[in-house]
Structure formats: structure tokens, C-alpha cells
Design an enzyme around this catalytic site. Structure first.
Site, PDB file in Angstrom:
ATOM      1  N   ASN A 134       0.833  -1.215   0.000  1.00 54.71           N
ATOM      2  CA  ASN A 134       0.000   0.000   0.000  1.00 54.71           C
ATOM      3  C   ASN A 134       0.861   1.256   0.000  1.00 54.71           C
ATOM      4  O   ASN A 134       0.560   2.228  -0.702  1.00 54.71           O
ATOM      5  CB  ASN A 134      -0.929  -0.002   1.218  1.00 54.71           C
ATOM      6  N   HIS A 189      -7.651  -0.334   6.615  1.00 57.76           N
ATOM      7  CA  HIS A 189      -7.985  -1.535   7.382  1.00 57.76           C
ATOM      8  C   HIS A 189      -8.682  -2.532   6.452  1.00 57.76           C
ATOM      9  O   HIS A 189      -9.576  -2.148   5.693  1.00 57.76           O
ATOM     10  CB  HIS A 189      -8.899  -1.165   8.554  1.00 57.76           C
ATOM     11  N   THR A 244      -8.569   7.869  15.125  1.00 59.48           N
ATOM     12  CA  THR A 244      -8.906   8.466  16.415  1.00 59.48           C
ATOM     13  C   THR A 244      -8.340   7.545  17.494  1.00 59.48           C
ATOM     14  O   THR A 244      -7.859   6.453  17.181  1.00 59.48           O
ATOM     15  CB  THR A 244     -10.436   8.598  16.576  1.00 59.48           C
ATOM     16  N   LEU A 250      -9.307   2.129  18.451  1.00 59.05           N
ATOM     17  CA  LEU A 250      -8.716   1.294  17.411  1.00 59.05           C
ATOM     18  C   LEU A 250      -9.691   1.044  16.257  1.00 59.05           C
ATOM     19  O   LEU A 250     -10.832   0.610  16.487  1.00 59.05           O
ATOM     20  CB  LEU A 250      -8.287  -0.057  18.011  1.00 59.05           C
ATOM     21  N   ASP A 251      -9.225   1.293  15.027  1.00 58.77           N
ATOM     22  CA  ASP A 251     -10.004   1.015  13.811  1.00 58.77           C
ATOM     23  C   ASP A 251     -11.375   1.683  13.832  1.00 58.77           C
ATOM     24  O   ASP A 251     -12.370   1.128  13.370  1.00 58.77           O
ATOM     25  CB  ASP A 251     -10.125  -0.500  13.568  1.00 58.77           C
ATOM     26  N   THR A 301      -5.951  -5.990  -3.717  1.00 60.99           N
ATOM     27  CA  THR A 301      -5.933  -5.288  -5.011  1.00 60.99           C
ATOM     28  C   THR A 301      -6.826  -4.043  -4.947  1.00 60.99           C
ATOM     29  O   THR A 301      -6.507  -3.019  -5.557  1.00 60.99           O
ATOM     30  CB  THR A 301      -6.409  -6.178  -6.179  1.00 60.99           C
TER      31      THR A 301
END
Ligand code: GAR
Length: 195
Positions: free
Chosen positions: A14, A109, A141, A144-145, A172
Site C-alpha cells: 500500500n 484496514h 482516532t 482502534l479502527d 488489489t
């Protein structure tokens, strides 16, 4: 031009997509790639692209996340980023660190948040019998996630999928989604990108 620093922990596919699109299109400047793992393959890939790199090994700091982050902050602040992108960065950041980059830290994520924060997202989607999976780019923030969603991409779950085949299909789309979101974000546009 907006300056972008990227945090990685591994292969950095990424990160490379972000770097390549920034360099090709000039929508932002990649100023630093930092890893908590000195052996992360992404560090060499970034260097090949001419992006400065740094490794700050988290292991000597044990459970002291704040001490690790204090060390990481030095090269990061020296690079003067406007935006900080987490791209396969596998360390949980303290609220203190997150707050410092409030409103200018993004994460990718591998699930359709709010589904499956945390780890093993693809296996969890398979176990739940989901018909589709995907990835999310969101503002970071202290939770988490969590944080405002800036983009999502969806893929079908196909018969015979295992976590690896599903992860590859999602990855992808990650490579499409993250540059698309970053392009908008640096232009001040937080309209979610939906792919
Ligand atoms: C990507 O699938 C990314 O979404 C995931 O790690 C992979 C990194 O791949 N991130 C997380 O799970 C964060 N909790 P890459 O190093 O090739 O970009």
C-alpha cells in the site's frame, strides 16, 4: 504541496502505491517512510523510489508504547508531514500520539468497518458467511479502527475462498482505494470514496 509520511510494518504494497501515485501525479510529496520493524521489506522499496526511510524498532521498548512513540516522533516531526498515513502499520498507537496528528492521520484496514476491527478480518468474514468483504480508509482516532470513514471498496466473497484468496482480492482494491482517498484528502475533500 502537502507532505505525507507513511508508517509501515511489513511488505509495504500500500505504501508503494501511495508513493508511486504521488510521484507520478504530484498530488502530494512523500517525505518519509518509517517502520517499527527494521527488517520490513517496504523500507528498501521506498528507498528505491528515493523516499527517505527510518526504522525505529519497537522491541527494546517492551510494553512502553509511549517511549517507543517518543523515539518514532523525532524523525517524523523532523520530516514535517502534513498528513500521516498508516499503511500496514501493526502497532497500536497511544491516544497521546494520535491526538498529536488529530485530523491528519489516515489508516487502511482490511474490512468493511465497522465490521471486524482488529486482526484476522478475512477469516472472520468467512466464518460469518458474509457475501462481500472489503477495505476501509478512515481517519485515526484514539479508538482502534474507528474514526470517520473516508472510503470503502467492496469485493465479493467467492465459493472456495480461504483467508488468503480473500485477502489477495481485497488487497488489489486497497491499492485502488488508498491513493483515491489520499488524493481527495490532501485537496481538503472528505467525501467518502466508494469503490
Ligand atoms: C494490508 O492488507 C492492510 O490493510 C493491513 O495490513 C496489510 C499490509 O499490507 N493492515 C492492517 O491489518 C492494519 N490493522 P502491505 O504492507 O502490503 O500494505
Amino acid at each position: 504541496m502537502k507532505r505525507v509520511a507513511i508508517l509501515i510494518s511489513g511488505g509495504g504494497s500500500n505504501m508503494i502505491r501511495l508513493v508511486e501515485t504521488m510521484q507520478a501525479e504530484g498530488y502530494a510529496a512523500p517525505v518519509l517512510v518509517a517502520s517499527n520493524d527494521p527488517t520490513a521489506a517496504g523500507l528498501a522499496k521506498a528507498a528505491v523510489k528515493g523516499v527517505p526511510t527510518v526504522a525505529v524498532d519497537h522491541r527494546p521498548f517492551g510494553k512502553d508504547r509511549a517511549a517507543f512513540e517518543a523515539e518514532l516522533l523525532q524523525p517524523l516531526l523532523a520530516a514535517e508531514p502534513d498528513v500521516l498515513c498508516l499503511a500496514g502499520f501493526m502497532r497500536v498507537l497511544t491516544p497521546g500520539f494520535v491526538t498529536r496528528f488529530s485530523g491528519r492521520m489516515l489508516n487502511i484496514h482490511p474490512s468493511l468497518l465497522p465490521k471486524y476491527p482488529g486482526l484476522h478480518t478475512h477469516q472472520r468474514a468467512l466464518d460469518a458467511g458474509d457475501a462481500e468483504a472489503g477495505c476501509t480508509v478512515h481517519e485515526v482516532t484514539p479508538v482502534l479502527d474507528d474514526g470517520p470513514i473516508l472510503g470503502q471498496a467492496r469485493v465479493p466473497v467467492l465459493p472456495g475462498d480461504d483467508a488468503d484468496t480473500l485477502a489477495a482480492r481485497v488487497l488489489t482494491m486497497e491499492h485502488q482505494l488508498y491513493p483515491a482517498v489520499l488524493r481527495r484528502f490532501v485537496a481538503g475533500d472528505r467525501t467518502p470514496v466508494l469503490l
